[in-house]
Design a protein around this motif. Structure first.
Motif, PDB file in Angstrom:
ATOM      1  N   LEU A 230       0.856  -1.181   0.000  1.00 20.00           N
ATOM      2  CA  LEU A 230       0.000   0.000   0.000  1.00 20.00           C
ATOM      3  C   LEU A 230       0.894   1.233   0.000  1.00 20.00           C
ATOM      4  CD1 LEU A 230      -2.996   0.895   0.209  1.00 20.00           C
ATOM      5  CD2 LEU A 230      -2.633   1.117   2.670  1.00 20.00           C
ATOM      6  N   PRO A 231       0.779   2.103  -0.991  1.00 19.42           N
ATOM      7  CA  PRO A 231       1.609   3.305  -1.011  1.00 19.42           C
ATOM      8  C   PRO A 231       1.449   4.122   0.269  1.00 19.42           C
ATOM      9  CG  PRO A 231       0.446   3.036  -3.093  1.00 19.42           C
ATOM     10  CD  PRO A 231      -0.123   2.018  -2.150  1.00 19.42           C
ATOM     11  N   ARG A 232       2.504   4.755   0.690  1.00 25.98           N
ATOM     12  CA  ARG A 232       2.506   5.497   1.948  1.00 25.98           C
ATOM     13  C   ARG A 232       1.363   6.509   2.020  1.00 25.98           C
ATOM     14  NH1 ARG A 232       5.817   6.617   6.132  1.00 25.98           N
ATOM     15  NH2 ARG A 232       7.456   5.268   5.313  1.00 25.98           N
ATOM     16  N   GLU A 233       1.082   7.186   0.910  1.00 24.01           N
ATOM     17  CA  GLU A 233       0.067   8.243   0.938  1.00 24.01           C
ATOM     18  C   GLU A 233      -1.340   7.696   1.166  1.00 24.01           C
ATOM     19  OE1 GLU A 233       0.963   7.292  -3.446  1.00 24.01           O
ATOM     20  OE2 GLU A 233       2.082   7.557  -1.561  1.00 24.01           O
ATOM     21  N   LEU A 234      -1.523   6.386   1.002  1.00 19.87           N
ATOM     22  CA  LEU A 234      -2.838   5.786   1.205  1.00 19.87           C
ATOM     23  C   LEU A 234      -2.970   5.082   2.548  1.00 19.87           C
ATOM     24  CD1 LEU A 234      -3.482   4.252  -2.337  1.00 19.87           C
ATOM     25  CD2 LEU A 234      -4.270   6.456  -1.427  1.00 19.87           C
ATOM     26  N   ARG A 235      -1.914   5.058   3.332  1.00 19.49           N
ATOM     27  CA  ARG A 235      -1.964   4.327   4.598  1.00 19.49           C
ATOM     28  C   ARG A 235      -2.816   5.055   5.620  1.00 19.49           C
ATOM     29  NH1 ARG A 235       4.535   3.202   4.889  1.00 19.49           N
ATOM     30  NH2 ARG A 235       4.631   2.023   2.933  1.00 19.49           N
ATOM     31  N   ASN A 236      -3.504   4.272   6.437  1.00 22.41           N
ATOM     32  CA  ASN A 236      -4.292   4.812   7.540  1.00 22.41           C
ATOM     33  C   ASN A 236      -3.766   4.186   8.821  1.00 22.41           C
ATOM     34  OD1 ASN A 236      -6.357   5.095   9.578  1.00 22.41           O
ATOM     35  ND2 ASN A 236      -7.723   5.791   7.953  1.00 22.41           N
ATOM     36  N   ASP A 237      -3.106   4.978   9.634  1.00 22.35           N
ATOM     37  CA  ASP A 237      -2.466   4.456  10.844  1.00 22.35           C
ATOM     38  C   ASP A 237      -3.332   4.682  12.072  1.00 22.35           C
ATOM     39  OD1 ASP A 237      -0.219   3.617   9.461  1.00 22.35           O
ATOM     40  OD2 ASP A 237       0.755   5.551   9.639  1.00 22.35           O
ATOM     41  N   SER A 238      -4.620   4.375  11.950  1.00 24.78           N
ATOM     42  CA  SER A 238      -5.547   4.713  13.028  1.00 24.78           C
ATOM     43  C   SER A 238      -5.390   3.825  14.249  1.00 24.78           C
ATOM     44  CB  SER A 238      -6.987   4.620  12.514  1.00 24.78           C
ATOM     45  OG  SER A 238      -7.279   3.300  12.075  1.00 24.78           O
ATOM     46  N   ILE A 239      -4.841   2.616  14.094  1.00 26.61           N
ATOM     47  CA  ILE A 239      -4.755   1.715  15.239  1.00 26.61           C
ATOM     48  C   ILE A 239      -3.528   2.025  16.076  1.00 26.61           C
ATOM     49  CG2 ILE A 239      -4.587  -0.688  15.955  1.00 26.61           C
ATOM     50  CD1 ILE A 239      -6.034  -1.474  13.418  1.00 26.61           C
ATOM     51  N   ALA A 240      -2.392   2.097  15.453  1.00 30.93           N
ATOM     52  CA  ALA A 240      -1.152   2.408  16.167  1.00 30.93           C
ATOM     53  C   ALA A 240      -0.306   3.282  15.256  1.00 30.93           C
ATOM     54  CB  ALA A 240      -0.403   1.138  16.539  1.00 30.93           C
ATOM     55  N   PRO A 241      -0.507   4.588  15.308  1.00 26.40           N
ATOM     56  CA  PRO A 241       0.110   5.480  14.331  1.00 26.40           C
ATOM     57  C   PRO A 241       1.613   5.280  14.199  1.00 26.40           C
ATOM     58  CG  PRO A 241      -1.475   6.660  15.696  1.00 26.40           C
ATOM     59  CD  PRO A 241      -1.325   5.290  16.289  1.00 26.40           C
ATOM     60  N   GLY A 242       2.037   4.981  12.966  1.00 27.13           N
ATOM     61  CA  GLY A 242       3.442   4.968  12.646  1.00 27.13           C
ATOM     62  C   GLY A 242       4.251   3.795  13.137  1.00 27.13           C
ATOM     63  N   VAL A 243       3.654   2.869  13.886  1.00 24.46           N
ATOM     64  CA  VAL A 243       4.474   1.813  14.473  1.00 24.46           C
ATOM     65  C   VAL A 243       4.127   0.423  13.959  1.00 24.46           C
ATOM     66  CG1 VAL A 243       4.779   3.157  16.570  1.00 24.46           C
ATOM     67  CG2 VAL A 243       2.953   1.455  16.487  1.00 24.46           C
ATOM     68  N   ASN A 244       3.035   0.283  13.251  1.00 27.17           N
ATOM     69  CA  ASN A 244       2.575  -1.050  12.890  1.00 27.17           C
ATOM     70  C   ASN A 244       2.699  -1.282  11.388  1.00 27.17           C
ATOM     71  OD1 ASN A 244       1.361  -3.522  12.668  1.00 27.17           O
ATOM     72  ND2 ASN A 244      -0.428  -2.995  13.871  1.00 27.17           N
ATOM     73  N   PRO A 245       3.579  -2.188  10.956  1.00 30.34           N
ATOM     74  CA  PRO A 245       3.732  -2.434   9.512  1.00 30.34           C
ATOM     75  C   PRO A 245       2.500  -3.056   8.874  1.00 30.34           C
ATOM     76  CG  PRO A 245       4.996  -4.028  10.791  1.00 30.34           C
ATOM     77  CD  PRO A 245       4.504  -2.990  11.765  1.00 30.34           C
ATOM     78  N   TYR A 246       1.524  -3.504   9.669  1.00 34.30           N
ATOM     79  CA  TYR A 246       0.271  -4.021   9.109  1.00 34.30           C
ATOM     80  C   TYR A 246      -0.330  -3.026   8.120  1.00 34.30           C
ATOM     81  CZ  TYR A 246      -4.424  -6.108   9.087  1.00 34.30           C
ATOM     82  OH  TYR A 246      -5.617  -6.691   8.711  1.00 34.30           O
ATOM     83  N   ASN A 247      -0.141  -1.752   8.401  1.00 32.75           N
ATOM     84  CA  ASN A 247      -0.735  -0.714   7.570  1.00 32.75           C
ATOM     85  C   ASN A 247       0.039  -0.472   6.271  1.00 32.75           C
ATOM     86  OD1 ASN A 247      -2.762  -0.072   9.582  1.00 32.75           O
ATOM     87  ND2 ASN A 247      -1.082   0.809  10.758  1.00 32.75           N
ATOM     88  N   HIS A 248       1.071  -1.245   6.020  1.00 32.56           N
ATOM     89  CA  HIS A 248       1.851  -1.087   4.793  1.00 32.56           C
ATOM     90  C   HIS A 248       1.297  -1.951   3.652  1.00 32.56           C
ATOM     91  CE1 HIS A 248       5.754   0.557   6.827  1.00 32.56           C
ATOM     92  NE2 HIS A 248       4.663   0.964   7.455  1.00 32.56           N
ATOM     93  N   GLN A 249       0.268  -2.727   3.920  1.00 31.28           N
ATOM     94  CA  GLN A 249      -0.301  -3.598   2.896  1.00 31.28           C
ATOM     95  C   GLN A 249      -1.735  -3.202   2.566  1.00 31.28           C
ATOM     96  OE1 GLN A 249      -0.082  -7.692   4.188  1.00 31.28           O
ATOM     97  NE2 GLN A 249       2.147  -7.802   3.960  1.00 31.28           N
ATOM     98  N   LEU A 250      -2.121  -3.478   1.334  1.00 30.06           N
ATOM     99  CA  LEU A 250      -3.522  -3.451   0.949  1.00 30.06           C
ATOM    100  C   LEU A 250      -4.061  -4.849   1.230  1.00 30.06           C
ATOM    101  CD1 LEU A 250      -5.957  -2.078  -0.393  1.00 30.06           C
ATOM    102  CD2 LEU A 250      -5.080  -2.890  -2.593  1.00 30.06           C
ATOM    103  N   HIS A 251      -4.978  -4.949   2.173  1.00 33.48           N
ATOM    104  CA  HIS A 251      -5.391  -6.272   2.655  1.00 33.48           C
ATOM    105  C   HIS A 251      -6.477  -6.860   1.747  1.00 33.48           C
ATOM    106  CE1 HIS A 251      -2.889  -6.215   6.235  1.00 33.48           C
ATOM    107  NE2 HIS A 251      -3.073  -4.905   6.186  1.00 33.48           N
TER     108      HIS A 251
END
Length: 548
Positions: A230-251
């Motif tokens: 998932l491109p950085r500009e589309l990431r949503n870090d609502s669960i743990a801002p900036g610390v969770n690589p889970y948000n680096h993928q399109l699930h």
């Protein structure tokens, strides 16, 4: 000012649409009320405090998991779906709670965690014995790649790969959450049948519906394909801002699978004979509204879904609200949301959005005027802020993993405060499992009960307003528009109600549509329109009016 609803009998009126526009009060059982002094809330404690919930005017309670569990994820890791964990009581205690709730006019919804179990569940213990036993395919097992690494790139929400090696089977098993929470294999028909039987078990005990945890995680892609980045500009870090690589993928492949729709139809077929309802938690930051529309369309799947659009760190602005409703209308005009600002997984919204007392009241009023059902999290009606806890006080595995960048979920799970002159806030005669912070004691139910300006009595007033005008519960939303901090819309149906909210610290002007309007909400300080249908809204003021 306690106004307790009563009904003539312990049987609520049969109404298959009771859920539509309902106000549902979420109880986190560990932290609501302890009845035996062990520092952990329980079912008898919940039963004792049901009159408080009835006094709010709520329609139902949602009780977070109380099933038998090793408590690695505090009840969301179930080892027996059809029994009560001894720390919470017994099945007899649950039956008594249901009877008391019904006597107060409250329906009871319970939290079903169907996507995964505990690794101590008998199903998993049998499944991991071999590849050829009767439950061998009940969980998502996969062979390693040739180099021994996991079968694909899927990640766990709790950090790291979503795969755990098991030496007995010489395979990996999928866990979208903790390694001790293996995912069930919904592609196996016997798994679906067993889970539908769980629902029947509780429906036969009198529950009125279910909150379905992680409803979009039930099926994983049967080909186990890699998720794209998932491109950085589309990431949503609502669960743990900036610390969770889970948000680096399109699930795309580990959840949100199309096969889920047929299972939800089966689940709905179980609900309908009982007049029961379900609200599904849609755990997807990118496509939550669209998935909700899909899952609640057609009248043959779940009745409601619980999206995350109002659980975000970013303040819900006037334009943000208008954008949410535009997306929802574009996805499916008939989709039915269940809105919430706070729950057991998020920082309490008073803290998250930095709300003043008056701002919090305005957002409470707004929530009661939106099309959809409403979930209130325990203590929300008191205006509780997030509790500040030290690392040594934490229990939440998610918070411990990502500390200090993310402090976890314990800050919203501290005990409910009933009394001010009591170290535990009246929650327990023992040492509470999480500390009660001093900032909460002054906001107790006792402290607010007789204060007409309190948050507690404001919630009672706005819920009463919603009940007095059924169009606010199930009417349509029309002409929503935002301009700066002002958002306004119409609720249309049996009557037409104009709603305008100033979500800012300045003064704004609004214009009601043509015609004659009678003011509503004077008891909550709502502004009165002028003869020319103009209305001036002071900071955090609302205007509500009924067409006459």
């Amino acid at each position: 000012m306690t106004l307790i609803k009563t009904v003539e009998s312990n049987v609520l009126a049969a109404d298959p649409d009771w859920w539509r526009g309902a106000v549902i009060y979420q109880i986190y059982p560990r932290s609501f009320q302890d009845s035996d002094g062990d520092g952990v809330g329980d079912l008898r404690g919940i039963a004792r405090r049901l009159p408080h919930i009835a006094s709010l005017g709520a329609d139902a309670v949602w009780i977070s998991p109380f099933f038998t569990s090793p408590m690695k994820d505090y009840g969301y890791d179930v080892s027996d779906y059809c029994d009560v964990d001894p720390m919470f009581g017994t099945l007899a205690d649950f039956d008594a709670l249901v009877a008391q709730a019904h006597g107060l006019g409250l329906r009871v919804m319970i939290d079903l965690v169907l996507s995964h179990t505990s690794n101590q569940h008998p199903w998993f213990m049998e499944s991991r014995k071999s590849r050829v036993n009767p439950k061998a395919d009940w969980y998502v097992w996969a062979d390693p790649k040739g180099d021994g690494t996991p079968p694909n790139n899927w990640l766990s929400i709790f950090g790291g790969p979503a795969w755990k090696w098991d030496g007995r089977r010489e395979q990996y098993y999928l866990h979208n959450f903790l390694t001790s929470q293996p995912d069930l294999n919904f592609h196996e028909p016997a798994v679906q049948d067993a889970l539908l039987d769980v629902a029947r078990f509780w429906l036969e005990r009198g529950v009125d519906g279910f909150r379905l945890d992680t409803i979009n995680f039930y099926f994983a892609d049967k080909y186990l394909r890699d998720n794209p980045r998932l491109p950085r500009e589309l990431r949503n870090d609502s669960i743990a801002p900036g610390v969770n690589p889970y948000n680096h993928q399109l699930h795309m492949f580990d959840k949100n699978q199309p096969e889920n729709l047929e299972f939800l139809k089966k689940f709905r077929a179980v609900l309908d004979p009982y007049g029961a309802a379900a609200v599904g938690e849609v755990g997807d930051a990118q496509f939550g509204l669209e998935i909700m529309a899909e899952y609640t369309s057609g009248g043959d799947k779940v009745q409601m879904c619980y999206p995350f659009e109002m659980l975000q760190p970013k303040l819900l602005t006037a334009q943000g609200l208008a954008d949410v409703f535009a997306r929802l209308h574009a996805a499916a005009p008939g989709a039915w949301p269940c809105w919430s600002y706070s729950n057991h997984d998020t920082v309490r919204h008073v803290t998250r959005w930095h709300l003043s007392h008056e701002a919090a009241k305005t957002y409470a009023t707004l929530l009661q005027c939106l099309r959809g059902s409403v979930c209130l999290y325990q203590g929300e009606e008191l205006g509780l802020p997030e509790a500040e806890l030290a690392f040594e006080d934490l229990h939440d595995p998610y918070g411990i993993e990502f500390w200090p960048e993310f402090k976890g979920r314990d800050g919203c799970r501290t005990p409910m405060v009933w009394e001010s002159d009591n170290r535990s806030g009246g929650f327990s005669t023992g040492e509470p499992w999480l500390p009660v912070t001093g900032s909460h004691l002054g906001l107790s139910v006792e402290a607010q009960e007789d204060d007409p300006d309190s948050m507690l009595n404001h919630y009672r007033a706005v819920i009463a307003l919603r009940r007095a005008h059924p169009v606010l519960r199930h009417g349509s939303t029309e002409a929503m528009k935002a301009a700066g901090p002002l958002v306004q819309f119409l609720r249309a149906g049996e009557e037409t109600v104009f709603c305008a909210f100033n979500l800012g610290d300045g003064t704004v002007e609004a214009m009601l549509p043509g015609g004659c309007w009678a003011p509503l909400g004077q008891e909550i300080g709502a502004a009165t329109p002028q003869a020319d249908n103009r209305v001036s809204l002071g900071p955090w003021q609302v205007c509500l009016a009924k067409r006459i």
